[in-house]
Design an enzyme around this catalytic site. Structure first.
Site, PDB file in Angstrom:
ATOM      1  N   GLY A 199      -3.618   4.113  -6.268  1.00 33.07           N
ATOM      2  CA  GLY A 199      -5.064   4.095  -6.101  1.00 33.07           C
ATOM      3  C   GLY A 199      -5.500   2.777  -5.487  1.00 33.07           C
ATOM      4  O   GLY A 199      -4.724   1.806  -5.458  1.00 33.07           O
ATOM      5  N   GLN A 228     -11.366  -4.079  -4.094  1.00 33.00           N
ATOM      6  CA  GLN A 228     -10.099  -4.826  -4.033  1.00 33.00           C
ATOM      7  C   GLN A 228      -9.796  -5.363  -2.635  1.00 33.00           C
ATOM      8  O   GLN A 228      -8.968  -6.254  -2.480  1.00 33.00           O
ATOM      9  CB  GLN A 228      -8.940  -3.936  -4.506  1.00 33.00           C
ATOM     10  N   CYS A 260      -2.012  -2.925 -11.762  1.00 31.36           N
ATOM     11  CA  CYS A 260      -3.114  -3.121 -10.823  1.00 31.36           C
ATOM     12  C   CYS A 260      -2.611  -3.923  -9.627  1.00 31.36           C
ATOM     13  O   CYS A 260      -1.944  -4.955  -9.805  1.00 31.36           O
ATOM     14  CB  CYS A 260      -4.253  -3.885 -11.514  1.00 31.36           C
ATOM     15  N   LEU A 261      -2.963  -3.458  -8.433  1.00 29.72           N
ATOM     16  CA  LEU A 261      -2.522  -4.160  -7.221  1.00 29.72           C
ATOM     17  C   LEU A 261      -3.179  -5.536  -7.115  1.00 29.72           C
ATOM     18  O   LEU A 261      -2.683  -6.405  -6.401  1.00 29.72           O
ATOM     19  CB  LEU A 261      -2.828  -3.310  -5.982  1.00 29.72           C
ATOM     20  N   HIS A 277      -9.783   3.731 -13.931  1.00 31.21           N
ATOM     21  CA  HIS A 277      -9.393   2.366 -13.528  1.00 31.21           C
ATOM     22  C   HIS A 277     -10.108   1.978 -12.222  1.00 31.21           C
ATOM     23  O   HIS A 277     -10.647   0.869 -12.096  1.00 31.21           O
ATOM     24  CB  HIS A 277      -7.872   2.348 -13.364  1.00 31.21           C
ATOM     25  N   GLU A 278     -10.147   2.910 -11.251  1.00 29.83           N
ATOM     26  CA  GLU A 278     -10.764   2.596  -9.945  1.00 29.83           C
ATOM     27  C   GLU A 278     -12.293   2.520 -10.056  1.00 29.83           C
ATOM     28  O   GLU A 278     -12.926   1.669  -9.415  1.00 29.83           O
ATOM     29  CB  GLU A 278     -10.361   3.647  -8.894  1.00 29.83           C
ATOM     30  N   HIS A 292     -13.189  -0.776 -11.178  1.00 25.83           N
ATOM     31  CA  HIS A 292     -13.184  -1.766 -10.084  1.00 25.83           C
ATOM     32  C   HIS A 292     -14.541  -1.782  -9.375  1.00 25.83           C
ATOM     33  O   HIS A 292     -15.067  -2.855  -9.040  1.00 25.83           O
ATOM     34  CB  HIS A 292     -12.097  -1.443  -9.056  1.00 25.83           C
TER      35      HIS A 292
HETATM   36  O1  K1U Z   1      -6.290  -0.061  -8.634  1.00 23.92           O
HETATM   37  C1  K1U Z   1      -5.171  -0.463  -8.437  1.00 23.92           C
HETATM   38  O2  K1U Z   1      -4.930  -1.646  -8.492  1.00 23.92           O
HETATM   39  C2  K1U Z   1      -4.044   0.519  -8.170  1.00 23.92           C
HETATM   40  C3  K1U Z   1      -3.214   0.806  -9.392  1.00 23.92           C
HETATM   41  C4  K1U Z   1      -3.701   2.105 -10.013  1.00 23.92           C
HETATM   42  C5  K1U Z   1      -3.300   2.397 -11.428  1.00 23.92           C
HETATM   43  C6  K1U Z   1      -1.977   2.443 -11.811  1.00 23.92           C
HETATM   44  C7  K1U Z   1      -1.616   2.723 -13.116  1.00 23.92           C
HETATM   45  C8  K1U Z   1      -2.602   2.983 -14.035  1.00 23.92           C
HETATM   46  C9  K1U Z   1      -3.908   2.924 -13.663  1.00 23.92           C
HETATM   47  C10 K1U Z   1      -4.254   2.642 -12.359  1.00 23.92           C
HETATM   48  C11 K1U Z   1      -1.757   0.915  -8.961  1.00 23.92           C
HETATM   49  O3  K1U Z   1      -1.423   1.716  -8.156  1.00 23.92           O
HETATM   50  S1  K1U Z   1      -0.620  -0.174  -9.685  1.00 23.92           S
HETATM   51  C12 K1U Z   1       0.940   0.341  -8.995  1.00 23.92           C
HETATM   52  C13 K1U Z   1       1.486   1.598  -9.578  1.00 23.92           C
HETATM   53  O4  K1U Z   1       1.031   2.029 -10.620  1.00 23.92           O
HETATM   54  C14 K1U Z   1       2.566   2.338  -8.907  1.00 23.92           C
HETATM   55  C15 K1U Z   1       3.179   1.856  -7.788  1.00 23.92           C
HETATM   56  C16 K1U Z   1       4.187   2.587  -7.164  1.00 23.92           C
HETATM   57  C17 K1U Z   1       4.587   3.792  -7.673  1.00 23.92           C
HETATM   58  C18 K1U Z   1       3.995   4.281  -8.794  1.00 23.92           C
HETATM   59  C19 K1U Z   1       2.977   3.571  -9.416  1.00 23.92           C
HETATM   60 ZN    ZN Z   2      -6.590  -2.063 -10.134  1.00 23.86          ZN
END
Ligand code: K1U
Ligand code: ZN
Length: 169
Positions: free
Chosen positions: A46, A51, A92-93, A134-135, A138
């Site tokens: 996401g 972000q 979270c990225l 979560h988004e 943000h």
């Molecule tokens: O909003 C963001 O920072 C993105 C975030 C979304 C999220 C992940 C997990 C729980 C709630 C929200 C991410 O994508 S973090 C990376 C991640 O979860 C992932 C990366 C590669 C493959 C699978 C998952």
């Molecule tokens: Zn996030």
């Protein structure tokens, strides 16, 4: 298309409240395409416009294994949330390398517009429900670490600031 720069916690721009999108233009389509490319490249499931330092209510999500199910939410709002709650280990990225448990409603019903401005409603559960909440946080200026204890928040803040300092040194 372009990969955009992702802001890192505790950058105060992550706490800005996003404004509603009012015009569904080719520029909006381009931004959505760039956000999707940025999310896939990271990689993540996401990304909220906040972000990438764009303070408009835009989200992209793809929770599919094959990374072929892009969902776009413009001006999303939660219509209802289940009383049942579930804990999920979130990432979270904007806070790379940090994962922790957050408890949220298990299911949500969200209303949003697509990239053409057409309104739709979606009932989400499992990972999509977690990611949507979560988004949407943000877009309201909230990062998932704000659900953690003050001690954990302080440790994460120091760790992230130290990492940023090492990058410039
Ligand atoms: O909003 C963001 O920072 C993105 C975030 C979304 C999220 C992940 C997990 C729980 C709630 C929200 C991410 O994508 S973090 C990376 C991640 O979860 C992932 C990366 C590669 C493959 C699978 C998952
Ligand atoms: Zn996030």
């Amino acid at each position: 298309m372009a990969v955009l720069n992702i802001l890192h916690y505790p950058d105060p721009r992550l706490n800005k409240v996003a404004q509603p999108v009012t015009e569904f233009t080719p520029a909006l389509r381009q931004l959505v395409a760039d956000m999707a490319e940025t999310m896939y490249e990271a990689p993540g499931i996401g990304l909220a416009a906040t972000q990438v330092d764009v303070h408009q209510q835009i989200i992209v999500i793809d929770t599919s294994e094959e990374k072929n199910d892009l969902k776009v939410f413009i001006n999303p709002r939660i219509l209802s949330s289940s009383a049942d709650r579930k804990t999920y280990e979130e990432g979270c990225l904007s806070v790379p390398g940090i994962y922790d448990n957050v408890e949220r409603p298990e299911r949500v019903t969200v209303q949003a517009q697509d990239v053409e401005g057409k309104t739709f409603t979606l009932e989400a559960d499992e990972l999509l429900a977690v990611c949507l909440q979560h988004e949407i946080d943000h877009l309201q200026g909230k990062v998932f670490v704000q659900y953690l204890s003050r001690l954990k928040q302080s440790r994460i803040r120091h760790k992230m600031l130290k990492r940023e300092q090492q990058k410039v040194a």
